[in-house]
Scaffold this motif. Sequence first.
Motif, PDB file in Angstrom:
ATOM      1  N   LEU A  74       1.835   1.709 -19.745  1.00 55.25           N
ATOM      2  CA  LEU A  74       1.576   3.027 -19.159  1.00 55.25           C
ATOM      3  C   LEU A  74       1.064   2.896 -17.731  1.00 55.25           C
ATOM      4  CD1 LEU A  74      -0.140   4.877 -22.156  1.00 55.25           C
ATOM      5  CD2 LEU A  74       2.147   5.296 -21.246  1.00 55.25           C
ATOM      6  N   THR A  75       0.183   1.920 -17.519  1.00 53.43           N
ATOM      7  CA  THR A  75      -0.395   1.713 -16.193  1.00 53.43           C
ATOM      8  C   THR A  75       0.670   1.330 -15.176  1.00 53.43           C
ATOM      9  OG1 THR A  75      -2.570   1.088 -17.071  1.00 53.43           O
ATOM     10  CG2 THR A  75      -2.006   0.277 -14.877  1.00 53.43           C
ATOM     11  N   VAL A  76       1.531   0.394 -15.538  1.00 56.93           N
ATOM     12  CA  VAL A  76       2.574  -0.063 -14.613  1.00 56.93           C
ATOM     13  C   VAL A  76       3.580   1.056 -14.353  1.00 56.93           C
ATOM     14  CG1 VAL A  76       4.459  -1.705 -14.298  1.00 56.93           C
ATOM     15  CG2 VAL A  76       2.269  -2.480 -15.213  1.00 56.93           C
ATOM     16  N   TRP A  77       3.853   1.854 -15.366  1.00 57.56           N
ATOM     17  CA  TRP A  77       4.768   2.989 -15.200  1.00 57.56           C
ATOM     18  C   TRP A  77       4.246   3.941 -14.115  1.00 57.56           C
ATOM     19  CZ3 TRP A  77       3.950   8.084 -17.883  1.00 57.56           C
ATOM     20  CH2 TRP A  77       4.970   8.993 -17.559  1.00 57.56           C
ATOM     21  N   VAL A  78       2.983   4.325 -14.219  1.00 57.20           N
ATOM     22  CA  VAL A  78       2.406   5.218 -13.210  1.00 57.20           C
ATOM     23  C   VAL A  78       2.315   4.504 -11.860  1.00 57.20           C
ATOM     24  CG1 VAL A  78       0.349   6.519 -12.549  1.00 57.20           C
ATOM     25  CG2 VAL A  78       1.142   6.558 -14.924  1.00 57.20           C
ATOM     26  N   MET A  79       1.946   3.219 -11.891  1.00 52.44           N
ATOM     27  CA  MET A  79       1.839   2.457 -10.652  1.00 52.44           C
ATOM     28  C   MET A  79       3.161   2.419  -9.886  1.00 52.44           C
ATOM     29  SD  MET A  79       1.119  -1.582  -9.983  1.00 52.44           S
ATOM     30  CE  MET A  79       2.889  -1.917  -9.996  1.00 52.44           C
ATOM     31  N   SER A  80       4.273   2.403 -10.611  1.00 46.29           N
ATOM     32  CA  SER A  80       5.573   2.328  -9.939  1.00 46.29           C
ATOM     33  C   SER A  80       5.789   3.516  -9.009  1.00 46.29           C
ATOM     34  CB  SER A  80       6.707   2.245 -10.977  1.00 46.29           C
ATOM     35  OG  SER A  80       6.822   3.448 -11.723  1.00 46.29           O
ATOM     36  N   TYR A  81       5.277   4.691  -9.389  1.00 48.83           N
ATOM     37  CA  TYR A  81       5.404   5.884  -8.542  1.00 48.83           C
ATOM     38  C   TYR A  81       4.416   5.838  -7.374  1.00 48.83           C
ATOM     39  CZ  TYR A  81       8.335   7.869 -12.223  1.00 48.83           C
ATOM     40  OH  TYR A  81       9.338   8.090 -13.120  1.00 48.83           O
ATOM     41  N   VAL A  82       3.196   5.388  -7.656  1.00 45.31           N
ATOM     42  CA  VAL A  82       2.195   5.278  -6.598  1.00 45.31           C
ATOM     43  C   VAL A  82       2.648   4.278  -5.540  1.00 45.31           C
ATOM     44  CG1 VAL A  82      -0.184   4.587  -6.069  1.00 45.31           C
ATOM     45  CG2 VAL A  82       0.304   5.917  -8.145  1.00 45.31           C
ATOM     46  N   TYR A  83       3.111   3.131  -5.986  1.00 48.84           N
ATOM     47  CA  TYR A  83       3.547   2.061  -5.081  1.00 48.84           C
ATOM     48  C   TYR A  83       4.747   2.515  -4.244  1.00 48.84           C
ATOM     49  CZ  TYR A  83       4.819  -2.681  -3.622  1.00 48.84           C
ATOM     50  OH  TYR A  83       5.120  -3.807  -2.891  1.00 48.84           O
ATOM     51  N   ALA A  84       5.701   3.177  -4.901  1.00 53.56           N
ATOM     52  CA  ALA A  84       6.893   3.645  -4.179  1.00 53.56           C
ATOM     53  C   ALA A  84       6.510   4.705  -3.142  1.00 53.56           C
ATOM     54  CB  ALA A  84       7.906   4.212  -5.168  1.00 53.56           C
ATOM     55  N   PHE A  85       5.598   5.602  -3.500  1.00 57.39           N
ATOM     56  CA  PHE A  85       5.157   6.655  -2.567  1.00 57.39           C
ATOM     57  C   PHE A  85       4.499   6.039  -1.339  1.00 57.39           C
ATOM     58  CE2 PHE A  85       1.879   9.481  -0.917  1.00 57.39           C
ATOM     59  CZ  PHE A  85       2.591  10.660  -0.714  1.00 57.39           C
ATOM     60  N   LEU A  86       3.601   5.094  -1.551  1.00 57.19           N
ATOM     61  CA  LEU A  86       2.912   4.463  -0.426  1.00 57.19           C
ATOM     62  C   LEU A  86       3.875   3.662   0.435  1.00 57.19           C
ATOM     63  CD1 LEU A  86      -0.356   3.293  -2.235  1.00 57.19           C
ATOM     64  CD2 LEU A  86      -0.100   5.215  -0.653  1.00 57.19           C
ATOM     65  N   ASN A  87       4.806   2.970  -0.203  1.00 58.02           N
ATOM     66  CA  ASN A  87       5.795   2.197   0.544  1.00 58.02           C
ATOM     67  C   ASN A  87       6.634   3.095   1.447  1.00 58.02           C
ATOM     68  OD1 ASN A  87       6.074  -0.604   0.611  1.00 58.02           O
ATOM     69  ND2 ASN A  87       6.707  -0.697  -1.520  1.00 58.02           N
ATOM     70  N   LYS A  88       6.898   4.308   0.965  1.00 56.75           N
ATOM     71  CA  LYS A  88       7.747   5.235   1.710  1.00 56.75           C
ATOM     72  C   LYS A  88       7.002   5.858   2.877  1.00 56.75           C
ATOM     73  CE  LYS A  88      10.585   9.402   1.063  1.00 56.75           C
ATOM     74  NZ  LYS A  88      11.066  10.407   0.074  1.00 56.75           N
ATOM     75  N   HIS A  89       5.717   6.129   2.709  1.00 57.09           N
ATOM     76  CA  HIS A  89       4.976   6.912   3.701  1.00 57.09           C
ATOM     77  C   HIS A  89       4.079   6.086   4.616  1.00 57.09           C
ATOM     78  CE1 HIS A  89       6.150  10.065   0.808  1.00 57.09           C
ATOM     79  NE2 HIS A  89       6.139  10.861   1.872  1.00 57.09           N
ATOM     80  N   ILE A  90       3.926   4.799   4.342  1.00 57.87           N
ATOM     81  CA  ILE A  90       3.164   3.930   5.248  1.00 57.87           C
ATOM     82  C   ILE A  90       4.158   3.113   6.067  1.00 57.87           C
ATOM     83  CG2 ILE A  90       1.553   1.983   5.387  1.00 57.87           C
ATOM     84  CD1 ILE A  90       0.146   3.024   2.951  1.00 57.87           C
ATOM     85  N   GLY A  91       4.004   3.121   7.354  1.00 56.87           N
ATOM     86  CA  GLY A  91       4.945   2.464   8.239  1.00 56.87           C
ATOM     87  C   GLY A  91       5.020   0.961   8.035  1.00 56.87           C
ATOM     88  N   PRO A  92       6.121   0.343   8.475  1.00 58.61           N
ATOM     89  CA  PRO A  92       6.337  -1.093   8.288  1.00 58.61           C
ATOM     90  C   PRO A  92       5.205  -1.957   8.833  1.00 58.61           C
ATOM     91  CG  PRO A  92       8.326  -0.027   9.100  1.00 58.61           C
ATOM     92  CD  PRO A  92       7.231   0.994   9.179  1.00 58.61           C
ATOM     93  N   THR A  93       4.588  -1.543   9.925  1.00 57.60           N
ATOM     94  CA  THR A  93       3.532  -2.354  10.533  1.00 57.60           C
ATOM     95  C   THR A  93       2.314  -2.467   9.626  1.00 57.60           C
ATOM     96  OG1 THR A  93       4.262  -1.609  12.717  1.00 57.60           O
ATOM     97  CG2 THR A  93       2.100  -2.659  12.572  1.00 57.60           C
ATOM     98  N   LEU A  94       1.936  -1.380   8.997  1.00 56.83           N
ATOM     99  CA  LEU A  94       0.724  -1.344   8.166  1.00 56.83           C
ATOM    100  C   LEU A  94       1.010  -1.575   6.679  1.00 56.83           C
ATOM    101  CD1 LEU A  94      -1.006   1.761   9.789  1.00 56.83           C
ATOM    102  CD2 LEU A  94      -1.394  -0.662  10.293  1.00 56.83           C
ATOM    103  N   ARG A  95       2.287  -1.542   6.301  1.00 57.23           N
ATOM    104  CA  ARG A  95       2.652  -1.599   4.885  1.00 57.23           C
ATOM    105  C   ARG A  95       2.140  -2.864   4.213  1.00 57.23           C
ATOM    106  NH1 ARG A  95       8.649  -0.782   4.644  1.00 57.23           N
ATOM    107  NH2 ARG A  95       8.030   1.353   5.193  1.00 57.23           N
ATOM    108  N   THR A  96       2.327  -4.014   4.843  1.00 62.32           N
ATOM    109  CA  THR A  96       1.934  -5.283   4.241  1.00 62.32           C
ATOM    110  C   THR A  96       0.436  -5.349   3.981  1.00 62.32           C
ATOM    111  OG1 THR A  96       3.754  -6.382   5.393  1.00 62.32           O
ATOM    112  CG2 THR A  96       2.021  -7.779   4.496  1.00 62.32           C
ATOM    113  N   ILE A  97      -0.336  -4.757   4.855  1.00 62.78           N
ATOM    114  CA  ILE A  97      -1.801  -4.839   4.746  1.00 62.78           C
ATOM    115  C   ILE A  97      -2.358  -3.835   3.748  1.00 62.78           C
ATOM    116  CG2 ILE A  97      -3.967  -4.656   6.027  1.00 62.78           C
ATOM    117  CD1 ILE A  97      -2.405  -5.389   8.546  1.00 62.78           C
ATOM    118  N   PHE A  98      -1.834  -2.601   3.759  1.00 63.32           N
ATOM    119  CA  PHE A  98      -2.520  -1.517   3.063  1.00 63.32           C
ATOM    120  C   PHE A  98      -1.896  -1.080   1.735  1.00 63.32           C
ATOM    121  CE2 PHE A  98      -3.953  -0.833   7.483  1.00 63.32           C
ATOM    122  CZ  PHE A  98      -5.320  -0.883   7.247  1.00 63.32           C
ATOM    123  N   VAL A  99      -0.592  -1.271   1.530  1.00 65.20           N
ATOM    124  CA  VAL A  99       0.046  -0.716   0.328  1.00 65.20           C
ATOM    125  C   VAL A  99      -0.558  -1.279  -0.952  1.00 65.20           C
ATOM    126  CG1 VAL A  99       2.177  -0.655  -1.023  1.00 65.20           C
ATOM    127  CG2 VAL A  99       2.226  -0.072   1.392  1.00 65.20           C
TER     128      VAL A  99
END
Length: 480
Positions: free
Chosen positions: A237-262
């Motif tokens: 259940l945790t990983v299922w919800v995480m998949s949406y959180v992770y995808a959302f952050l990956n989409k909305h955080i720019g490439p420069t900051l993505r590696t550090i903050f996602v």
Amino acid sequence: MNKKNGQYEALALAILKKVGGPQNISSVTHCMTRLRFNLKDSNIPNDDEVKKISGVLGVARSGGQYQVVIGQTVSDVYAALLDVSKGKLTAEPPIDLNVDKDLEKKNKLSLKNIGNAILNKLAGSLTPLIPVLMVGGVFKMLMTILGPQMLKILAVNSDLYRTFAFVGDACFYFLPILVGYTAAKQFHTSKVLGMLLGAIMLQPDFVKISMSKAAFSIYGIPMFKVNYASSIIPIILTVWVMSYVYAFLNKHIGPTLRTIFVAPITVAIMLPISLCVLGPLGGIIGDGFSTMLVKFGNQGGVATILTIVTIGALWEFMVLTGMHLVLMTTLLLVFTQVGHEGVVSVGALCATFAVSGVALGAALKAAKSKKDRALFWGFFVSAFIGGVTEPTLYGLILPHKRTFLSLMIGGACGALYGAIAKIINYMPAGASNFLSVLGFSGGVSVMNLINAIIAAGIAFSVAALATYLIGYQSKISSTK
């Protein structure tokens, strides 16, 4: 040519022939587990004939494609398919792994489709763990056979017995970490973060907090105390919800900051969701369901019989979700008060023997598949002799939906006889393998033990027969 390449070419040739040859193929590609054909005439392949090919796990027709399920060696079979076509087929990029997710969205929303989707993800998350579960089963079986329960060759405090113990326990205790990885593959998200969230559930200080009576909160949100060792549902259940959180952050955080903050932000968001909501959810539901069963079982007469039969049919499913823990607590409480128990332990006994019966029935049914037969015999030995049912549950029953019915029928039939015979368990912490019937050897009459053996035998035999007659071929075709 090595043996494996020869096997792949033979499989590719057989499939190519059954789909009508290169002349009937417009294009072919593959995803994680399937060959995906765009055929000129989709009526040419006979699904039943294709399924009979050794090495083919199933067939699906979806999204205008003819899909042949191969498994993890699909890329090797695909390469062999291109070779045996002698240049008539050309390589195409593998399909986006989310393609099946897109196809699933086109299905109508119904209880059946929802149920199938849940089973798909469970099976896809657990089937890759079969080697680990078999290791745990074998080492625990060696403990049972060589230890004081049977041959008495190894003492409990001997180095070899303790070695078998920590290896066997590790295979099951750390399941949240392993499932964190496999579930992340199912939900197409970060595998290492999935493992990390599983590891957090087992971190020693967190385990101490979970076992203590003191209140604890995450960001001020009260945390319901749960022991996550050997659990699977909370991390899925945790990983299922995480998949949406992770995808959302990956989409909305720019490439420069993505590696550090996602990754850090994902984990920070998931902590309260996982430890305060999703993880305890199974426990809360289980507490309510199990408490209801206990109260119903104390009514006597028909109510008690129905409760025992329900436990016999559903015990292994409650084990999968952790819902059995309240029943186990009640069982031990009754033992401390009166010295014996005749409701929970009766249903659990029959359910355990039914698991062994399912494994035996599948092993006997798998006459045409050497690979399945060897695997299912291993499951049977692990459950019946070693008392470890997880390999059968995760490796056979979850991936093959028909066996759910066989398990329930066997467990219920055995429990019905045990309930009518009013058998009583006098040993709360006995063996969990075929010797578990000896826990019913106390009391004033030997008939209690005889009836317990009969109840266990009914559960075992009915489950084995049902599995053999119903079969196990109904696979979850979308498992990746």
